[in-house]
Design an enzyme around this catalytic site. Structure first.
Site, PDB file in Angstrom:
ATOM      1  N   ARG A  27       0.778  -1.324   0.034  1.00  0.00           N
ATOM      2  CA  ARG A  27      -0.036   0.032  -0.038  1.00  0.00           C
ATOM      3  C   ARG A  27       0.875   1.063   0.126  1.00  0.00           C
ATOM      4  O   ARG A  27       0.340   2.400  -0.141  1.00  0.00           O
ATOM      5  CB  ARG A  27      -0.985  -0.002   1.284  1.00  0.00           C
ATOM      6  CG  ARG A  27      -1.765  -1.165   1.211  1.00  0.00           C
ATOM      7  CD  ARG A  27      -2.617  -1.024   2.667  1.00  0.00           C
ATOM      8  NE  ARG A  27      -3.712  -0.024   2.664  1.00  0.00           N
ATOM      9  CZ  ARG A  27      -4.646  -0.043   2.021  1.00  0.00           C
ATOM     10  NH1 ARG A  27      -5.415  -1.226   1.325  1.00  0.00           N
ATOM     11  NH2 ARG A  27      -5.637   1.333   1.977  1.00  0.00           N
ATOM     12  N   GLY A  97      -5.150   8.481   4.047  1.00  0.00           N
ATOM     13  CA  GLY A  97      -6.175   9.345   3.324  1.00  0.00           C
ATOM     14  C   GLY A  97      -5.612  10.542   3.126  1.00  0.00           C
ATOM     15  O   GLY A  97      -4.626  10.796   3.245  1.00  0.00           O
ATOM     16  N   GLU A 487       5.746   0.474 -15.621  1.00  0.00           N
ATOM     17  CA  GLU A 487       5.596   0.416 -14.148  1.00  0.00           C
ATOM     18  C   GLU A 487       6.802  -0.144 -13.564  1.00  0.00           C
ATOM     19  O   GLU A 487       6.930   0.296 -12.577  1.00  0.00           O
ATOM     20  CB  GLU A 487       4.502  -0.597 -14.064  1.00  0.00           C
ATOM     21  CG  GLU A 487       2.964   0.468 -13.894  1.00  0.00           C
ATOM     22  CD  GLU A 487       1.948  -0.734 -13.558  1.00  0.00           C
ATOM     23  OE1 GLU A 487       0.939  -0.183 -12.973  1.00  0.00           O
ATOM     24  OE2 GLU A 487       1.737  -1.700 -14.054  1.00  0.00           O
ATOM     25  N   HIS A 503       0.770   7.625 -38.428  1.00  0.00           N
ATOM     26  CA  HIS A 503      -0.084   9.262 -38.021  1.00  0.00           C
ATOM     27  C   HIS A 503       0.962   9.723 -37.161  1.00  0.00           C
ATOM     28  O   HIS A 503       0.388  10.698 -36.403  1.00  0.00           O
ATOM     29  CB  HIS A 503      -1.381   9.089 -37.664  1.00  0.00           C
ATOM     30  CG  HIS A 503      -2.321   8.442 -38.803  1.00  0.00           C
ATOM     31  ND1 HIS A 503      -2.501   9.400 -39.784  1.00  0.00           N
ATOM     32  CD2 HIS A 503      -2.868   7.573 -38.886  1.00  0.00           C
ATOM     33  CE1 HIS A 503      -3.328   8.690 -40.815  1.00  0.00           C
ATOM     34  NE2 HIS A 503      -3.615   7.651 -39.909  1.00  0.00           N
TER      35      HIS A 503
HETATM   36  C1  G6P Z   1      -3.081   1.510  -9.068  1.00  0.00           C
HETATM   37  C2  G6P Z   1      -2.355   0.257  -9.204  1.00  0.00           C
HETATM   38  C3  G6P Z   1      -2.555  -0.266 -10.701  1.00  0.00           C
HETATM   39  C4  G6P Z   1      -4.192  -0.632 -10.794  1.00  0.00           C
HETATM   40  C5  G6P Z   1      -4.942   0.861 -10.511  1.00  0.00           C
HETATM   41  C6  G6P Z   1      -6.351   0.567 -10.334  1.00  0.00           C
HETATM   42  O1  G6P Z   1      -2.304   2.701 -10.017  1.00  0.00           O
HETATM   43  O2  G6P Z   1      -0.824   0.280  -9.053  1.00  0.00           O
HETATM   44  O3  G6P Z   1      -1.975  -1.561 -10.779  1.00  0.00           O
HETATM   45  O4  G6P Z   1      -4.504  -1.186 -11.934  1.00  0.00           O
HETATM   46  O5  G6P Z   1      -4.505   1.487  -9.129  1.00  0.00           O
HETATM   47  O6  G6P Z   1      -6.674  -0.199  -9.343  1.00  0.00           O
HETATM   48  P1  G6P Z   1      -7.756  -0.969  -8.851  1.00  0.00           P
HETATM   49  O7  G6P Z   1      -7.481  -1.573  -7.623  1.00  0.00           O
HETATM   50  O8  G6P Z   1      -8.881   0.007  -8.749  1.00  0.00           O
HETATM   51  O9  G6P Z   1      -8.202  -2.060 -10.067  1.00  0.00           O
END
Ligand code: G6P
Length: 607
Positions: A27, A97, A487, A503
């Site tokens: 996270r 948050g 990434e 293009h």
């Molecule tokens: C972040 C992650 C991505 C993911 C995106 C959407 O950017 O690094 O890997 O695709 O969030 O996340 P979600 O949990 O909504 O699919």
């Protein structure tokens, strides 16, 4: 996007906090910290970098009550002084948050004489609670009052060394659950952090505040009304969040795809037909008069939506639009109450997707469906219909198995929509279901290409740029391939529908620009071959992922790998696998941190 762990128990909880943070490191991982109630003081340890640093730094710390945090910076650079917990007087706070009114609160608190030592919005919460304690000495009540003044998204945990043994937690917008056990009570951003101590979980609702001690838990609403929340026994296996024999979670998750797909498709069972009910009891009614589908998602999940658009329009004949959630939520759009809103999200807590879903509902569009990997998540709870992909926990920041299982779910949606609209014969339906059922085996065969892909990865890991090409339903797959590569390997990668090459992007092609092409044997193959010629004519090096029966000859500068099976409409699910492996191996060669790429986080719970 920051992870929180809190523990109140009968013995030293520091190892539990550290172990919990390790599970939540996906996270956020730019800094970490913990605070425990020591001998009439708060003992705080913070460190920049990974939880492993914090583990060493906190080896001598011990207490039965404490809070901990792993950070993904929003306000203020990653540094020790910005790392949580933040302290004010006798209290310490961790927060996940964003507090939107922190500037006005900060001015108010500065005027009261509080001195800020960090650039974070979180420190405002610490001083706010401390200031309220002067007139409301009970920590629970003071936090309750403080939360009523916060605007934004938060999950917080607060301790006070003058009120030892108590932890106050609250949430609004950001996830937080409690873990209950005979030996103590806990809180965390997700269940994986607490499986080490308990399976009994209580999901807090937005606007809940709870007090935890080693032997008790009580929950109230912010207005002071007591509430009971049900205890869920988590089915998550501890092994599902362990690395096992793999080097990285991303590798593990790529190789788990056959099983993840099989689990996700288990709902179809041995049947030759599927019913709308797989999307929820209301699905039959709700889908009946749907005249348009609007898919809202971010990142990889948006790519699965873009792929599904090709299926939904071709098979079900239903018009479909895919929109990046963060754009949709702020755009003036034309509402259509008959359109089905599909929110796709691995985590179910991505702030932009959740806000887009709420925005769609606020416009009177109440036909909503969540396609999500986390059953208790906000996006699932706030949607009328749901399909839970059964990918299992995805820890690697770069999404892999969540993507392919989303695609399987979206193909099921396509079949259901086609049925509802009388566009699917029983034979077609059963043929598609057979194809779906065979997917785990087909994916397994593609995974066997790993050794060849590794050789390719070595060839272009030293490149600075790469182009990905695809056409039709494989264009989103090219986008996903480019996203994966940038990434985790930090190679700048762009994807184009191959017809767009001339293009603009063709100007970039020379011998130093590898061009990766998704080239299945479909009705666009001939067109794609012409596009590839355009690349070759400019000296571009081509890496082509073809099917066994794509007639593209290998020649100088044209490297070819053939996927074992030709998979028709479902081919995007197979063709993304080699692209995942390619970026994984390119990242290995480059030595980047595969599971925790710089600046990114797994669940983005802020705007
Ligand atoms: C972040 C992650 C991505 C993911 C995106 C959407 O950017 O690094 O890997 O695709 O969030 O996340 P979600 O949990 O909504 O699919």
């Amino acid at each position: 996007m920051c992870g929180i762990v809190a523990a109140a128990a009968g013995n030293n909880i520091v190892p539990v906090l550290v172990e919990g943070l390790k599970k939540l490191e996906y996270r956020g991982y730019d800094s970490a910290g913990l605070a425990v109630i020591g001998d009439r003081k708060i003992d705080r340890v913070r460190s920049v970098g990974r939880v492993a640093e914090l583990e060493s730094a906190s080896a001598a710390t011990s207490s039965p009550t404490g809070i901990a945090h792993t950070r993904w910076a929003t306000h203020g650079v990653p540094s020790e002084r910005n790392a949580h917990p933040h302290i004010s007087g006798s209290i310490a706070v961790v927060h996940n948050g964003i507090i939107e009114n922190y500037e006005s609160l900060r001015s108010e608190l500065t005027a009261q004489g509080y001195v800020f030592t960090s650039d974070t919005d979180t420190e405002t919460i610490a001083h706010l609670v401390e200031s309220l304690l002067k007139t409301e000495p009970d920590l629970f009540r003071a936090v309750q009052l403080a939360c009523r003044r916060l605007i934004g998204a938060y999950a917080i945990a607060v301790i006070d060394h003058q009120q030892a043994g108590r932890i106050i937690v609250s949430r609004e917008g950001s996830p937080l659950l409690l873990g209950l056990s005979d030996t103590g009570n806990y809180a965390a951003s997700d269940a994986s952090a607490l499986l080490q101590v308990t399976r009994n979980m209580v999901y807090l609702e937005n606007g809940d505040i709870a007090e935890l001690t080693a032997t008790s838990v009580r929950i109230e609403r912010l207005d002071g009304t007591p509430v009971e929340r049900p205890v869920h026994v988590s089915q998550l296996s501890a092994a599902a969040v362990e690395l096992g024999n793999y080097r990285h979670y991303m590798q593990k998750e790529i190789f788990e795809q056959p099983e993840a797909l099989a689990n996700t498709l288990e709902i179809v069972g041995g049947s030759k037909s599927i019913q709308p009910g797989i999307f929820g009891a209301e699905a039959s009614n709700l889908l009946q008069d749907v005249d348009h589908i609007l898919i809202l998602a971010c990142g990889t999940s948006a790519h699965s939506g873009m792929t599904a658009r090709y299926w939904l329009e071709a098979v079900a004949g239903v018009p479909c639009t895919v929109e990046i959630a963060s754009e949709y939520r702020y755009r003036t759009s034309v509402a259509n109450p008959r359109q089905l809103i599909v929110a796709i999200s691995q985590s179910g807590e991505t702030a932009d997707t959740l806000a887009a879903l709420r925005h769609a509902k606020s416009l009177g569009q109440l036909k909503t469906l969540a396609i999500c990997n986390v059953p208790e998540s906000a996006i699932v709870r706030e949607s009328a219909l749901r399909f839970i992909t059964r990918a299992g926990p995805e820890i690697g920041v770069a999404s892999t198995k969540a993507f392919t299982t989303q695609l399987a779910a979206l193909f099921l949606l396509t079949l259901v929509m086609a049925k509802v609209r009388n566009r699917l014969s029983a034979d077609q339906e059963s043929a598609y279901i057979d194809q779906l059922r065979h997917l785990p085996v087909a994916v397994n065969k593609v995974l066997m290409l790993e050794k060849d892909i590794e050789i390719w990865a070595r060839r272009f890991a030293d490149k600075h740029h790469a182009l990905f090409l695809g056409r039709g339903r494989h264009y989103p797959i090219a986008l996903e391939g480019a996203l994966k590569l940038k990434e985790i390997s930090y190679i700048h990668a762009e994807a184009y529908p191959a017809g767009e090459l001339k293009h603009g992007p063709l100007a970039l092609v020379d011998a130093s620009m590898p061009v990766i092409s998704v080239a299945p044997a479909d009705d666009l193959l001939e067109k794609l071959k012409s596009n590839l010629q355009e690349v070759r004519a400019r000296g571009g090096e081509l890496y082509v992922f073809a099917d066994a029966d794509s007639e593209i000859p290998e020649s100088e500068g044209v490297h070819m790998l053939r996927l074992p099976e030709h998979y028709g409409l479902l081919s995007p699910i197979l063709h993304v696998i080699p692209l995942q492996l390619l970026s994984y191996h390119a990242a290995l060669v480059k030595g980047t941190d595969v599971d925790k790429p710089r600046n990114l986080a797994k669940s983005v719970t802020v705007e």
